[in-house]
Design a protein around this motif. Structure first.
Motif, short mmCIF file in Angstrom:
data_model
loop_
_atom_site.label_atom_id
_atom_site.label_comp_id
_atom_site.label_asym_id
_atom_site.label_seq_id
_atom_site.Cartn_x
_atom_site.Cartn_y
_atom_site.Cartn_z
N SER A 46 2.10 -6.01 1.05
CA SER A 46 3.15 -5.44 0.20
C SER A 46 3.61 -6.45 -0.86
CB SER A 46 4.33 -4.96 1.05
OG SER A 46 4.83 -6.01 1.84
N TYR A 78 6.20 10.05 0.75
CA TYR A 78 5.07 9.45 1.44
C TYR A 78 5.21 9.63 2.96
CZ TYR A 78 5.00 7.03 -3.07
OH TYR A 78 4.99 6.74 -4.40
N GLU A 79 4.10 9.79 3.61
CA GLU A 79 4.10 9.87 5.06
C GLU A 79 4.49 8.52 5.68
OE1 GLU A 79 1.00 10.76 8.74
OE2 GLU A 79 0.38 11.20 6.68
N HIS A 80 3.94 7.44 5.14
CA HIS A 80 4.20 6.10 5.67
C HIS A 80 5.52 5.57 5.09
CE1 HIS A 80 3.45 2.11 7.27
NE2 HIS A 80 3.75 1.62 6.07
N ASP A 81 6.54 5.53 5.94
CA ASP A 81 7.84 4.98 5.52
C ASP A 81 8.48 4.19 6.66
OD1 ASP A 81 8.56 6.98 7.27
OD2 ASP A 81 9.83 8.06 5.85
N THR A 82 7.63 3.58 7.48
CA THR A 82 8.07 2.86 8.67
C THR A 82 9.18 1.86 8.39
OG1 THR A 82 5.83 3.08 9.54
CG2 THR A 82 7.26 1.48 10.63
N GLU A 83 9.08 1.14 7.29
CA GLU A 83 10.06 0.10 6.98
C GLU A 83 10.99 0.51 5.83
OE1 GLU A 83 8.12 -3.69 6.45
OE2 GLU A 83 6.85 -3.34 8.18
N ASP A 87 8.43 1.02 1.36
CA ASP A 87 7.28 0.54 2.13
C ASP A 87 5.95 1.01 1.53
OD1 ASP A 87 5.78 -0.66 4.12
OD2 ASP A 87 6.44 0.67 5.72
N HIS A 91 2.76 -0.87 -0.81
CA HIS A 91 1.32 -0.89 -0.50
C HIS A 91 0.49 -0.36 -1.68
CE1 HIS A 91 1.94 -2.12 3.61
NE2 HIS A 91 2.70 -1.07 3.86
N ARG A 124 8.58 -5.46 -2.43
CA ARG A 124 9.62 -4.95 -1.53
C ARG A 124 11.01 -5.32 -2.03
NH1 ARG A 124 8.16 -3.45 3.66
NH2 ARG A 124 10.10 -2.32 3.43
#
Length: 139
Positions: A46, A78-83, A87, A91, A124
């Protein structure tokens, strides 16, 4: 032929471009290698590395605005949003730039253009120290 490796920690105070050319110049000067190749590698997904203009700060601001428009933060996009919502855009911005650079060394100096500098591009909002690996090969 000699080679050496060094880990450089670069901390951004905010998202954006942070120049670290001076630290790399000092590393090269301490090695005594006159002719060779320096490889820089960012060990993160990131953040990225750029060679960019270091004279006019508006270039950096324009780059930051451009990447914010290409990979925007929007909750639920976005599907990926863990952080968090920054996030996946981080990427994407890394995928569009690079994590590795190669710069020649001649006469014990980086062979950069007059207005070029080495930058960490932090993608980030909540920054952390970034590990940049410097590998110098030469004689």
């Amino acid at each position: 032929m000699r080679q050496t490796i060094h880990h450089l920690s670069v901390q951004a105070s905010h998202r954006g471009l942070v120049e670290f050319t001076g630290e790399v110049r000092r590393f090269i000067a301490d090695q005594g290698i006159r002719t060779g190749l320096l490889t820089l590698f960012c060990r993160h997904t990131s953040a990225s590395l750029l060679i960019q203009e270091n004279a006019d700060p508006s270039v950096r601001r324009d780059l930051e605005r451009y990447f914010a428009s290409v990979a925007p933060e929007h909750a639920g996009r976005y599907e990926h949003d863990t952080e968090g919502p920054d996030d996946m855009p981080a990427h994407l911005r890394t995928a569009l730039t690079q994590v590795q650079l190669s710069v020649p060394v001649e006469h014990g100096q980086l062979v950069l253009g007059t207005w070029q500098g080495l930058y960490l591009f932090e993608h980030r909002r909540h920054t952390q120290p970034r590990d940049i690996v410097l590998h110098l090969l030469g004689e």
